[in-house]
Design an enzyme around this catalytic site. Structure first.
Site, PDB file in Angstrom:
ATOM      1  N   CYS A  68     -51.406  54.351 -63.360  1.00 52.57           N
ATOM      2  CA  CYS A  68     -51.472  53.482 -62.174  1.00 52.57           C
ATOM      3  C   CYS A  68     -52.873  53.519 -61.566  1.00 52.57           C
ATOM      4  CB  CYS A  68     -50.414  53.950 -61.172  1.00 52.57           C
ATOM      5  SG  CYS A  68     -50.577  53.258 -59.518  1.00 52.57           S
ATOM      6  N   CYS A  71     -53.039  54.502 -57.901  1.00 54.61           N
ATOM      7  CA  CYS A  71     -52.718  55.933 -57.765  1.00 54.61           C
ATOM      8  C   CYS A  71     -53.945  56.788 -58.067  1.00 54.61           C
ATOM      9  CB  CYS A  71     -51.603  56.338 -58.737  1.00 54.61           C
ATOM     10  SG  CYS A  71     -50.039  55.511 -58.477  1.00 54.61           S
TER      11      CYS A  71
END
Length: 146
Positions: A68, A71
């Protein structure tokens, strides 16, 4: 004199620490390792309940995944916050790819998602990456509810 019960992130032992001394880098009474090291703790099924569901300190969990982009971009902000916010609360990261049962337990539908827990009970949730100021604002609002 009030005290805090703080679970050791290394051995899981509960430690009673005088509240006014929590910022003095206390060590675990059982394993002698530091209760706080200024870095987010990696949570797994093996240590999640011992760390996030016991003790007096709120735990801010970053649910993330290595693939991600947001993230990965948020990770340095979260890591830096650990050194500033401990010992008021513990910061922890949970890799949703490696720990899918825990992600399911908390109904994680998008990442990154931050969840503030107090004795295992959710008190605040925020989805999406934040900058340092937004993270601080989220923490202060969540702690006010704790």
């Amino acid at each position: 004199m009030s005290s805090l019960t703080i679970p050791c992130p290394h051995c899981g032992a509960l430690n009673r620490v005088p509240a006014e001394r929590a910022g003095e880098h206390p060590n675990c009474g059982r394993c002698a390792k530091a209760l706080f090291d200024g870095h987010p703790l990696a949570l797994t099924e093996a240590n999640f309940d011992a760390v996030a569901c016991r003790g007096d300190l709120p735990v801010l969990v970053d649910f993330w995944a290595p693939w991600c982009g947001p993230c990965v971009g948020f990770a340095p902000v979260f890591a830096q916050a650990a050194s500033k916010l401990e010992p008021r609360l513990r910061l922890a990261k949970l890799d949703t790819e490696a720990q899918p049962k825990l992600a399911q337990r908390f109904g994680i539908r998008s990442i990154p998602t931050l969840i503030m827990l107090k004795q295992g009970r959710e008190i605040a949730r925020q989805s999406g990456a934040l900058n340092a100021a937004q993270l601080q604002q989220f923490v202060e609002a969540a702690l006010a509810r704790a």
